[in-house]
Design a protein around this motif. Sequence first.
Motif, PDB file in Angstrom:
ATOM      1  N   GLU A 245       0.861 -11.780  -9.633  1.00 29.94           N
ATOM      2  CA  GLU A 245       2.005 -11.056 -10.204  1.00 29.94           C
ATOM      3  C   GLU A 245       2.683 -10.048  -9.274  1.00 29.94           C
ATOM      4  OE1 GLU A 245       1.064  -9.456 -14.088  1.00 29.94           O
ATOM      5  OE2 GLU A 245      -0.284 -11.145 -14.471  1.00 29.94           O
ATOM      6  N   PHE A 246       2.041  -9.691  -8.166  1.00 30.06           N
ATOM      7  CA  PHE A 246       2.690  -8.720  -7.267  1.00 30.06           C
ATOM      8  C   PHE A 246       3.960  -9.346  -6.672  1.00 30.06           C
ATOM      9  CE2 PHE A 246       3.446  -6.590  -3.201  1.00 30.06           C
ATOM     10  CZ  PHE A 246       3.405  -5.262  -3.595  1.00 30.06           C
ATOM     11  N   PRO A 247       5.045  -8.565  -6.564  1.00 26.51           N
ATOM     12  CA  PRO A 247       6.279  -9.127  -5.990  1.00 26.51           C
ATOM     13  C   PRO A 247       6.185  -9.255  -4.466  1.00 26.51           C
ATOM     14  CG  PRO A 247       6.619  -6.823  -6.570  1.00 26.51           C
ATOM     15  CD  PRO A 247       5.227  -7.172  -7.024  1.00 26.51           C
ATOM     16  N   TRP A 248       5.442 -10.256  -4.013  1.00 26.27           N
ATOM     17  CA  TRP A 248       5.172 -10.425  -2.571  1.00 26.27           C
ATOM     18  C   TRP A 248       6.448 -10.556  -1.767  1.00 26.27           C
ATOM     19  CZ3 TRP A 248       0.611  -9.001  -1.136  1.00 26.27           C
ATOM     20  CH2 TRP A 248      -0.471  -9.127  -2.017  1.00 26.27           C
ATOM     21  N   GLU A 249       7.502 -11.105  -2.420  1.00 27.60           N
ATOM     22  CA  GLU A 249       8.769 -11.317  -1.694  1.00 27.60           C
ATOM     23  C   GLU A 249       9.420  -9.984  -1.310  1.00 27.60           C
ATOM     24  OE1 GLU A 249       8.226 -11.943  -4.836  1.00 27.60           O
ATOM     25  OE2 GLU A 249       9.801 -10.968  -6.008  1.00 27.60           O
ATOM     26  N   LEU A 250       8.999  -8.884  -1.953  1.00 28.08           N
ATOM     27  CA  LEU A 250       9.561  -7.569  -1.625  1.00 28.08           C
ATOM     28  C   LEU A 250       8.849  -6.901  -0.449  1.00 28.08           C
ATOM     29  CD1 LEU A 250      10.150  -5.935  -5.141  1.00 28.08           C
ATOM     30  CD2 LEU A 250      11.747  -7.237  -3.736  1.00 28.08           C
ATOM     31  N   LEU A 251       7.738  -7.482  -0.043  1.00 32.54           N
ATOM     32  CA  LEU A 251       6.949  -6.873   1.033  1.00 32.54           C
ATOM     33  C   LEU A 251       7.554  -7.296   2.377  1.00 32.54           C
ATOM     34  CD1 LEU A 251       4.329  -5.127   1.016  1.00 32.54           C
ATOM     35  CD2 LEU A 251       3.074  -7.247   1.431  1.00 32.54           C
ATOM     36  N   PRO A 252       8.149  -6.334   3.111  1.00 30.65           N
ATOM     37  CA  PRO A 252       8.807  -6.715   4.365  1.00 30.65           C
ATOM     38  C   PRO A 252       7.794  -7.147   5.424  1.00 30.65           C
ATOM     39  CG  PRO A 252       9.411  -4.482   3.697  1.00 30.65           C
ATOM     40  CD  PRO A 252       8.242  -4.893   2.865  1.00 30.65           C
ATOM     41  N   GLU A 253       8.325  -7.794   6.442  1.00 31.35           N
ATOM     42  CA  GLU A 253       7.508  -8.153   7.595  1.00 31.35           C
ATOM     43  C   GLU A 253       6.850  -6.875   8.145  1.00 31.35           C
ATOM     44  OE1 GLU A 253       8.154 -10.890  11.592  1.00 31.35           O
ATOM     45  OE2 GLU A 253       9.859  -9.927  10.641  1.00 31.35           O
ATOM     46  N   PHE A 254       5.655  -6.973   8.665  1.00 33.47           N
ATOM     47  CA  PHE A 254       4.888  -5.868   9.257  1.00 33.47           C
ATOM     48  C   PHE A 254       4.328  -4.886   8.225  1.00 33.47           C
ATOM     49  CE2 PHE A 254       8.221  -6.827  12.549  1.00 33.47           C
ATOM     50  CZ  PHE A 254       7.383  -7.577  13.362  1.00 33.47           C
ATOM     51  N   CYS A 255       4.519  -5.177   6.942  1.00 31.53           N
ATOM     52  CA  CYS A 255       3.982  -4.301   5.891  1.00 31.53           C
ATOM     53  C   CYS A 255       2.909  -5.028   5.095  1.00 31.53           C
ATOM     54  CB  CYS A 255       5.087  -3.855   4.941  1.00 31.53           C
ATOM     55  SG  CYS A 255       6.270  -2.767   5.732  1.00 31.53           S
ATOM     56  N   ALA A 256       1.938  -4.266   4.643  1.00 34.83           N
ATOM     57  CA  ALA A 256       0.880  -4.809   3.778  1.00 34.83           C
ATOM     58  C   ALA A 256       0.700  -3.847   2.609  1.00 34.83           C
ATOM     59  CB  ALA A 256      -0.429  -4.928   4.568  1.00 34.83           C
ATOM     60  N   ILE A 257      -0.141  -4.224   1.645  1.00 37.26           N
ATOM     61  CA  ILE A 257      -0.487  -3.244   0.608  1.00 37.26           C
ATOM     62  C   ILE A 257      -1.970  -2.903   0.713  1.00 37.26           C
ATOM     63  CG2 ILE A 257       1.386  -3.648  -1.033  1.00 37.26           C
ATOM     64  CD1 ILE A 257      -0.534  -5.418  -2.671  1.00 37.26           C
TER      65      ILE A 257
ATOM     66  N   VAL B 267      -6.459   7.125  -8.244  1.00 33.75           N
ATOM     67  CA  VAL B 267      -7.796   6.578  -8.512  1.00 33.75           C
ATOM     68  C   VAL B 267      -8.595   7.534  -9.389  1.00 33.75           C
ATOM     69  CG1 VAL B 267      -9.992   5.941  -7.451  1.00 33.75           C
ATOM     70  CG2 VAL B 267      -7.842   5.164  -6.427  1.00 33.75           C
ATOM     71  N   LYS B 268      -8.520   8.831  -9.092  1.00 30.03           N
ATOM     72  CA  LYS B 268      -9.245   9.830  -9.900  1.00 30.03           C
ATOM     73  C   LYS B 268      -8.822   9.795 -11.355  1.00 30.03           C
ATOM     74  CE  LYS B 268     -11.147  13.422  -7.124  1.00 30.03           C
ATOM     75  NZ  LYS B 268     -11.001  14.661  -6.413  1.00 30.03           N
ATOM     76  N   GLU B 269      -7.528   9.483 -11.563  1.00 26.92           N
ATOM     77  CA  GLU B 269      -7.014   9.456 -12.933  1.00 26.92           C
ATOM     78  C   GLU B 269      -7.195   8.093 -13.592  1.00 26.92           C
ATOM     79  OE1 GLU B 269      -3.033  11.045 -12.487  1.00 26.92           O
ATOM     80  OE2 GLU B 269      -3.854  12.851 -11.537  1.00 26.92           O
ATOM     81  N   GLY B 270      -7.880   7.184 -12.902  1.00 22.97           N
ATOM     82  CA  GLY B 270      -8.229   5.904 -13.524  1.00 22.97           C
ATOM     83  C   GLY B 270      -7.248   4.776 -13.277  1.00 22.97           C
ATOM     84  N   TYR B 271      -6.334   4.971 -12.330  1.00 24.88           N
ATOM     85  CA  TYR B 271      -5.348   3.940 -12.012  1.00 24.88           C
ATOM     86  C   TYR B 271      -5.718   3.195 -10.725  1.00 24.88           C
ATOM     87  CZ  TYR B 271      -2.264   6.163 -15.399  1.00 24.88           C
ATOM     88  OH  TYR B 271      -1.734   6.670 -16.558  1.00 24.88           O
ATOM     89  N   VAL B 272      -5.300   1.945 -10.667  1.00 22.44           N
ATOM     90  CA  VAL B 272      -5.361   1.207  -9.404  1.00 22.44           C
ATOM     91  C   VAL B 272      -4.251   1.749  -8.521  1.00 22.44           C
ATOM     92  CG1 VAL B 272      -5.082  -1.046  -8.293  1.00 22.44           C
ATOM     93  CG2 VAL B 272      -6.288  -0.874 -10.493  1.00 22.44           C
ATOM     94  N   SER B 273      -4.595   2.169  -7.307  1.00 19.36           N
ATOM     95  CA  SER B 273      -3.607   2.699  -6.355  1.00 19.36           C
ATOM     96  C   SER B 273      -3.117   1.570  -5.450  1.00 19.36           C
ATOM     97  CB  SER B 273      -4.273   3.804  -5.519  1.00 19.36           C
ATOM     98  OG  SER B 273      -3.504   4.072  -4.357  1.00 19.36           O
ATOM     99  N   ILE B 274      -1.797   1.429  -5.388  1.00 16.68           N
ATOM    100  CA  ILE B 274      -1.195   0.421  -4.497  1.00 16.68           C
ATOM    101  C   ILE B 274      -0.284   1.149  -3.517  1.00 16.68           C
ATOM    102  CG2 ILE B 274       0.256  -1.646  -4.330  1.00 16.68           C
ATOM    103  CD1 ILE B 274      -0.455  -2.251  -7.238  1.00 16.68           C
ATOM    104  N   THR B 275      -0.682   1.194  -2.252  1.00 18.73           N
ATOM    105  CA  THR B 275       0.118   1.874  -1.231  1.00 18.73           C
ATOM    106  C   THR B 275       0.693   0.852  -0.255  1.00 18.73           C
ATOM    107  OG1 THR B 275      -1.482   3.691  -1.308  1.00 18.73           O
ATOM    108  CG2 THR B 275       0.133   3.738   0.469  1.00 18.73           C
ATOM    109  N   PRO B 276       2.022   0.789  -0.158  1.00 18.52           N
ATOM    110  CA  PRO B 276       2.584  -0.051   0.906  1.00 18.52           C
ATOM    111  C   PRO B 276       2.404   0.642   2.244  1.00 18.52           C
ATOM    112  CG  PRO B 276       4.348   0.983  -0.378  1.00 18.52           C
ATOM    113  CD  PRO B 276       3.047   1.455  -0.970  1.00 18.52           C
ATOM    114  N   ILE B 277       1.894  -0.075   3.226  1.00 21.18           N
ATOM    115  CA  ILE B 277       1.631   0.518   4.544  1.00 21.18           C
ATOM    116  C   ILE B 277       2.243  -0.373   5.629  1.00 21.18           C
ATOM    117  CG2 ILE B 277      -0.458   1.760   3.895  1.00 21.18           C
ATOM    118  CD1 ILE B 277      -2.096  -0.572   5.002  1.00 21.18           C
TER     119      ILE B 277
END
Length: 251
Positions: free
Chosen positions: A149-161, A222-232
């Motif tokens: 379900e992640f919108p992979w098409e929005l992830l630019p070249e050279f970026c990961a999550i 994460v402390k608040e119980g959420y999955v953290s998704i950071t684009p890097i």
Amino acid sequence: MRILVTNDDGITAPGLRELVNTLSEKHEVLVVAPSQEASATGHAITIRLPIWVKEMKIDDKFLGYSVMGTPADCVKLGLDVFSKGKVDLILSGINRGPNLGTDIIYSGTVSGALEGALQGVPSMAISMCDFDDPKYETGAKVAEKLVDEFPWELLPEFCAINVNVPDLPYEEIKGFRVTRQSRRRYRDYFEARRDPYGNTYYWMLGDVIEDDTSPDSDYLAVKEGYVSITPITIFLTAEDVYKELKRRMKW
Ligand code: MN
């Protein structure tokens, strides 16, 4: 999808096995992972030593390639040598322990994903935020959901999550939050010890510093119980400083 899986805890690690078992229900999975634990090896590559590879079965079911090398080596080898045809996605993990804040620069797990991004393949690092018997089944469900379900098409070249999962049963996860890499870091110290021959050696330890109060910090999610998704991204230029230096340095 055709998914290349690597990690930094080694090819026999339970986090990788859980991930591969879950993903292979719907996807074609290729495992190329370090033969031994390679945590905190960062983005190192092996260029002065041979890279030995052995085929091995994982859980008596999946063919994997066990590599005497780093996660970045594994991704390069996986794409160049072992994948027959296109790889749609690269997953690195599921790591034992978080990769939050400055962990990212030391992390072999995250570097596996960043190497994938550098090679032009959508990539994700995934880590459980506990060291003591983490609930990998939660991480595997999170990974499966993001793969689908992640919108992979929005992830630019050279970026990961970079994904960090709270150590909770899946039903108790509050949701997913898009975050920034926080300045969470360590105050290092060294314990001096003696080997049996009387020589001194040191063991590196650290106390974590969590003083980044911005609400989109990775560790707070994460402390608040959420999955953290950071684009890097792999590029490290400090943009604000770059602009200011360009403006001011006229000599
Ligand atoms: Mn690790």
